[in-house]
Design a protein around this motif. Sequence first.
Motif, mmCIF file in Angstrom:
data_model
loop_
_atom_site.group_PDB
_atom_site.id
_atom_site.type_symbol
_atom_site.label_atom_id
_atom_site.label_comp_id
_atom_site.label_asym_id
_atom_site.label_seq_id
_atom_site.Cartn_x
_atom_site.Cartn_y
_atom_site.Cartn_z
ATOM 1 N N GLU A 58 -0.997 -48.229 70.973
ATOM 2 C CA GLU A 58 -1.688 -48.147 69.681
ATOM 3 C C GLU A 58 -3.168 -47.861 69.880
ATOM 4 O O GLU A 58 -3.752 -47.029 69.177
ATOM 5 N N ALA A 59 -3.788 -48.526 70.842
ATOM 6 C CA ALA A 59 -5.211 -48.314 71.118
ATOM 7 C C ALA A 59 -5.465 -46.894 71.621
ATOM 8 O O ALA A 59 -6.444 -46.251 71.223
ATOM 9 N N VAL A 60 -4.586 -46.401 72.483
ATOM 10 C CA VAL A 60 -4.739 -45.033 72.999
ATOM 11 C C VAL A 60 -4.596 -44.013 71.870
ATOM 12 O O VAL A 60 -5.397 -43.080 71.752
ATOM 13 N N VAL A 61 -3.592 -44.196 71.031
ATOM 14 C CA VAL A 61 -3.370 -43.252 69.926
ATOM 15 C C VAL A 61 -4.540 -43.298 68.950
ATOM 16 O O VAL A 61 -5.051 -42.254 68.522
ATOM 17 N N ALA A 62 -5.003 -44.497 68.585
ATOM 18 C CA ALA A 62 -6.124 -44.613 67.650
ATOM 19 C C ALA A 62 -7.379 -43.957 68.220
ATOM 20 O O ALA A 62 -8.078 -43.214 67.523
ATOM 21 N N GLY A 63 -7.661 -44.204 69.488
ATOM 22 C CA GLY A 63 -8.822 -43.590 70.118
ATOM 23 C C GLY A 63 -8.705 -42.083 70.211
ATOM 24 O O GLY A 63 -9.673 -41.353 69.966
ATOM 25 N N THR A 64 -7.524 -41.615 70.551
ATOM 26 C CA THR A 64 -7.288 -40.169 70.641
ATOM 27 C C THR A 64 -7.470 -39.511 69.278
ATOM 28 O O THR A 64 -8.097 -38.450 69.166
ATOM 29 N N PHE A 65 -6.930 -40.144 68.241
ATOM 30 C CA PHE A 65 -7.069 -39.595 66.894
ATOM 31 C C PHE A 65 -8.532 -39.573 66.461
ATOM 32 O O PHE A 65 -8.980 -38.629 65.810
ATOM 33 N N LEU A 66 -9.281 -40.602 66.820
ATOM 34 C CA LEU A 66 -10.694 -40.656 66.464
ATOM 35 C C LEU A 66 -11.474 -39.524 67.135
ATOM 36 O O LEU A 66 -12.262 -38.829 66.489
ATOM 37 N N VAL A 67 -11.246 -39.330 68.422
ATOM 38 C CA VAL A 67 -11.924 -38.245 69.149
ATOM 39 C C VAL A 67 -11.487 -36.891 68.601
ATOM 40 O O VAL A 67 -12.318 -35.992 68.391
ATOM 41 N N ALA A 79 -6.511 -48.755 63.735
ATOM 42 C CA ALA A 79 -7.725 -49.503 64.077
ATOM 43 C C ALA A 79 -7.779 -50.832 63.327
ATOM 44 O O ALA A 79 -8.268 -51.840 63.867
ATOM 45 N N ALA A 80 -7.274 -50.864 62.098
ATOM 46 C CA ALA A 80 -7.238 -52.123 61.344
ATOM 47 C C ALA A 80 -6.357 -53.136 62.058
ATOM 48 O O ALA A 80 -6.705 -54.326 62.142
ATOM 49 N N ASP A 81 -5.226 -52.690 62.583
ATOM 50 C CA ASP A 81 -4.349 -53.610 63.307
ATOM 51 C C ASP A 81 -5.008 -54.096 64.590
ATOM 52 O O ASP A 81 -4.923 -55.280 64.930
ATOM 53 N N ILE A 82 -5.676 -53.210 65.293
ATOM 54 C CA ILE A 82 -6.362 -53.595 66.530
ATOM 55 C C ILE A 82 -7.448 -54.635 66.216
ATOM 56 O O ILE A 82 -7.577 -55.644 66.907
ATOM 57 N N ALA A 83 -8.209 -54.401 65.153
ATOM 58 C CA ALA A 83 -9.262 -55.345 64.763
ATOM 59 C C ALA A 83 -8.667 -56.683 64.334
ATOM 60 O O ALA A 83 -9.195 -57.744 64.690
ATOM 61 N N ALA A 119 -5.616 -43.186 62.020
ATOM 62 C CA ALA A 119 -6.581 -43.950 62.820
ATOM 63 C C ALA A 119 -7.059 -45.190 62.075
ATOM 64 O O ALA A 119 -7.259 -46.243 62.691
ATOM 65 N N CYS A 120 -7.223 -45.088 60.769
ATOM 66 C CA CYS A 120 -7.685 -46.248 59.984
ATOM 67 C C CYS A 120 -6.706 -47.405 60.087
ATOM 68 O O CYS A 120 -7.100 -48.549 60.341
ATOM 69 N N PHE A 121 -5.428 -47.132 59.880
ATOM 70 C CA PHE A 121 -4.435 -48.206 59.912
ATOM 71 C C PHE A 121 -4.256 -48.763 61.327
ATOM 72 O O PHE A 121 -4.116 -49.981 61.502
#
Length: 164
Positions: A12-21, A58-62, A54-56
């Motif tokens: 999840e962290a990798v996908v969120a970071g990849t989507f952000l970049v 990242a919300a779960d990660i936070a 990425a929003c959803f």
Amino acid sequence: MRRAYDFLCRGEAVVAGTFLVAMVLLILLGGLARLAHMPLNWTTDLATCLFAWACFLAADIAWRNNSLMAMEVLTERLPERFQLALRFVNYALIVAFLAYLVGMGVYLSWVSRIRSFQGIPGVSYSWVTMSLPVGAALLLLTTVRKILAELRGEHEANRAVDVV
């Protein structure tokens, strides 16, 4: 089971970071193309789709890392018993809301499957709307894990921590 959950969290962290970049690069590419008088309108549309996901994520990660905003000015002055009761009321509200989002998000994705995303033929709008139920399901899983930690008496595991 713990290893599977850890793998899910890392993914999840990798996908969120990849989507952000990717979002940043797509917006930059779109801006440079517009500057060169060759606009690429699809870059903004794809960045919008990635933003929803990425929003959803990242919300779960936070939420998992206790990095969401919390106002404990009043509750920290209450006896521990009342604090625990308020946390469980809060968790119950969160679970109810997230369960609703999962159900309605799946329905929204189903009814929007025929609609094309930003007029792009062959790309369903469901790719964007599925971010809602998937993100809500991940948040629900995290919330259930927090509740179980509370029941085991691991309240400190649910307190805010510094994330490096």
